[in-house]
Scaffold this active site. Structure first.
Site, PDB file in Angstrom:
ATOM      1  N   LYS A 191       0.310   3.290  -2.960  1.00  0.00           N
ATOM      2  CA  LYS A 191      -0.924   4.065  -3.215  1.00  0.00           C
ATOM      3  C   LYS A 191      -0.693   5.575  -3.329  1.00  0.00           C
ATOM      4  O   LYS A 191      -1.203   6.196  -4.270  1.00  0.00           O
ATOM      5  CB  LYS A 191      -1.983   3.724  -2.158  1.00  0.00           C
ATOM      6  CG  LYS A 191      -2.479   2.271  -2.279  1.00  0.00           C
ATOM      7  CD  LYS A 191      -3.412   1.896  -1.136  1.00  0.00           C
ATOM      8  CE  LYS A 191      -3.875   0.445  -1.244  1.00  0.00           C
ATOM      9  NZ  LYS A 191      -4.659   0.021  -0.074  1.00  0.00           N
ATOM     10  N   TYR A 233      -3.921   3.315   7.897  1.00  0.00           N
ATOM     11  CA  TYR A 233      -5.128   2.483   8.058  1.00  0.00           C
ATOM     12  C   TYR A 233      -6.049   3.109   9.117  1.00  0.00           C
ATOM     13  O   TYR A 233      -6.046   4.323   9.293  1.00  0.00           O
ATOM     14  CB  TYR A 233      -4.752   1.043   8.429  1.00  0.00           C
ATOM     15  CG  TYR A 233      -3.815   0.382   7.450  1.00  0.00           C
ATOM     16  CD1 TYR A 233      -4.181   0.196   6.128  1.00  0.00           C
ATOM     17  CD2 TYR A 233      -2.558  -0.044   7.838  1.00  0.00           C
ATOM     18  CE1 TYR A 233      -3.326  -0.430   5.220  1.00  0.00           C
ATOM     19  CE2 TYR A 233      -1.699  -0.666   6.933  1.00  0.00           C
ATOM     20  CZ  TYR A 233      -2.087  -0.851   5.636  1.00  0.00           C
ATOM     21  OH  TYR A 233      -1.256  -1.450   4.736  1.00  0.00           O
ATOM     22  N   SER A 258       0.797  -1.239   0.000  1.00  0.00           N
ATOM     23  CA  SER A 258       0.000   0.000   0.000  1.00  0.00           C
ATOM     24  C   SER A 258       0.824   1.280   0.000  1.00  0.00           C
ATOM     25  O   SER A 258       0.266   2.359  -0.198  1.00  0.00           O
ATOM     26  CB  SER A 258      -0.933   0.031   1.212  1.00  0.00           C
ATOM     27  OG  SER A 258      -2.072  -0.730   0.923  1.00  0.00           O
ATOM     28  N   TYR A 313      -3.168  -3.183 -10.457  1.00  0.00           N
ATOM     29  CA  TYR A 313      -3.145  -2.879  -9.015  1.00  0.00           C
ATOM     30  C   TYR A 313      -2.219  -3.852  -8.273  1.00  0.00           C
ATOM     31  O   TYR A 313      -1.398  -3.433  -7.449  1.00  0.00           O
ATOM     32  CB  TYR A 313      -4.573  -2.931  -8.448  1.00  0.00           C
ATOM     33  CG  TYR A 313      -4.606  -2.855  -6.939  1.00  0.00           C
ATOM     34  CD1 TYR A 313      -4.291  -1.664  -6.271  1.00  0.00           C
ATOM     35  CD2 TYR A 313      -4.915  -3.972  -6.170  1.00  0.00           C
ATOM     36  CE1 TYR A 313      -4.282  -1.602  -4.886  1.00  0.00           C
ATOM     37  CE2 TYR A 313      -4.917  -3.918  -4.791  1.00  0.00           C
ATOM     38  CZ  TYR A 313      -4.600  -2.737  -4.151  1.00  0.00           C
ATOM     39  OH  TYR A 313      -4.583  -2.678  -2.782  1.00  0.00           O
ATOM     40  N   VAL A 359       1.263  -3.589   3.936  1.00  0.00           N
ATOM     41  CA  VAL A 359       1.323  -4.872   4.645  1.00  0.00           C
ATOM     42  C   VAL A 359       2.624  -5.649   4.383  1.00  0.00           C
ATOM     43  O   VAL A 359       2.860  -6.679   5.003  1.00  0.00           O
ATOM     44  CB  VAL A 359       0.090  -5.773   4.350  1.00  0.00           C
ATOM     45  CG1 VAL A 359      -1.179  -5.143   4.869  1.00  0.00           C
ATOM     46  CG2 VAL A 359      -0.012  -6.116   2.870  1.00  0.00           C
TER      47      VAL A 359
HETATM   48  N1  GLU Z   1      -1.865  -5.698  -2.055  1.00  0.00           N
HETATM   49  C1  GLU Z   1      -2.468  -5.529  -0.772  1.00  0.00           C
HETATM   50  C2  GLU Z   1      -3.980  -5.685  -0.843  1.00  0.00           C
HETATM   51  O1  GLU Z   1      -4.586  -5.127  -1.693  1.00  0.00           O
HETATM   52  C3  GLU Z   1      -2.078  -4.204  -0.214  1.00  0.00           C
HETATM   53  C4  GLU Z   1      -2.650  -3.994   1.138  1.00  0.00           C
HETATM   54  C5  GLU Z   1      -1.877  -3.055   1.996  1.00  0.00           C
HETATM   55  O2  GLU Z   1      -0.642  -2.980   1.951  1.00  0.00           O
HETATM   56  O3  GLU Z   1      -2.542  -2.362   2.776  1.00  0.00           O
HETATM   57  O4  GLU Z   1      -4.569  -6.375  -0.071  1.00  0.00           O
END
Ligand code: GLU
Length: 305
Positions: free
Chosen positions: A64, A241, A61, A189, A259
């Protein structure tokens, strides 16, 4: 700074035994629970590190905010925020509970999975090969490192298990939030999430963001100031988060975690910081990494508030 980093890393390393590595993406389960590292660049270009700051991991993430930045440059603020909102949710990153109650039929922010998937659908390019190459080139330029690529085994591991994200994307398509081929968007993604980098790379990118898109080391504007500021603001409110509020109180630095155990931080006008620690707390943040940042922020008075 150097001694301080060493001290806090070793002080908090035992905490890594109290968390867990993410294994809902099976290939991420191979990470070493006890790794913990930090990298810091200051405005003069001085670099400090401690622990496992140069081990490559998938940024998940943490990608993002970077893809959001590229989408803002590609498509402009108006189009981007017609697809996603700017508000924190208080829900887990992969929550589907608000899918039907989203204000104006759009994900609440670009950092929850539904929002990030909507954002990556805006990236320009004739096919996924061109799009992921554009994303990689962008990240390499931000990090000033040509050696950044996608980890294919982690990409594939998520592609075969990512049905929760798949379901969100189908829902977004059904409400007209995204256009195009669902599986292609999903692949893109998963590829952005599987980009491999080090804590040092994240620190370098954090430094560029902390100067409004200007790199004090290359003495060059890398991305426009307005877009860099938008991304940093959303990091401050939604980056950690459903622990973003507590992180703001205890650390007070715009940040984004993933994560894979990474955290990118940007201390306006002062520092870029990258953290790696794959042992996660219940919310999905690096358990040792958050504590290390708490101590660092206190010692160097980094809170922006
Ligand atoms: N590829 C992970 C998902 O979409 C990323 C989640 C994350 O790092 O928060 O579940």
């Amino acid at each position: 700074m150097k001694d301080m980093l060493k001290k806090i890393i070793e002080e908090h390393r035992p905490l890594t035994n109290q968390g867990q590595v993410a294994d809902y993406i099976p290939a991420l389960g191979n990470a070493n629970l006890n790794h913990l590292g930090i990298a810091v660049y200051d405005s003069d270009g001085k670099y400090y590190e401690a622990g496992e700051s140069q081990i490559k991991f998938t940024i998940q993430s943490v990608s993002k905010p970077l893809v959001l930045l590229l989408a803002l440059i590609d498509s402009g603020e108006e189009e981007v925020f017609s697809k996603v909102g700017m508000e924190p949710t208080g829900d887990p990153f992969n929550s589907i509970i608000r899918l039907e109650t989203f204000d104006k039929q759009k994900p609440l922010n670009p950092f929850i999975n539904a929002g990030a998937i909507s954002i990556v659908s805006l990236i320009k390019g004739k096919d996924n090969i061109e799009k992921i190459e554009r994303i990689l080139e962008f990240v390499r330029r931000l990090a000033d490192n040509d050696n950044i690529s996608v980890d294919n085994s982690i990409f594939l591991s998520e592609k075969v298990t990512g049905d929760r994200n798949r379901s969100m994307l189908y829902f977004l398509k059904s409400i007209g939030n995204i256009e195009g081929n669902v599986e292609d968007i999903l692949d893109l993604y998963f590829m952005q999430c599987a980009i491999k980098a080090t804590a040092k790379d994240l620190a370098r990118i954090g430094l560029v963001l902390s100067h409004g898109g200007y790199d004090p080391i290359r003495e060059e504007q890398i991305v426009p100031k307005r877009e860099a500021k938008i991304v940093s603001s959303i990091m401050a409110t939604c980056g950690m988060y459903d622990e973003s509020g507590e992180f703001a109180v205890k650390v007070g630095i715009p940040a984004k975690s993933g994560v894979g155990g990474g955290i990118i931080c940007t201390v306006p006008k002062r520092y870029g910081i990258g953290v790696f620690g794959p042992s996660l707390d219940r919310k999905g943040n690096s358990i040792g990494g958050v504590k290390v940042l708490e101590d660092l922020s206190r010692e160097f008075d980094m809170s922006i508030y």
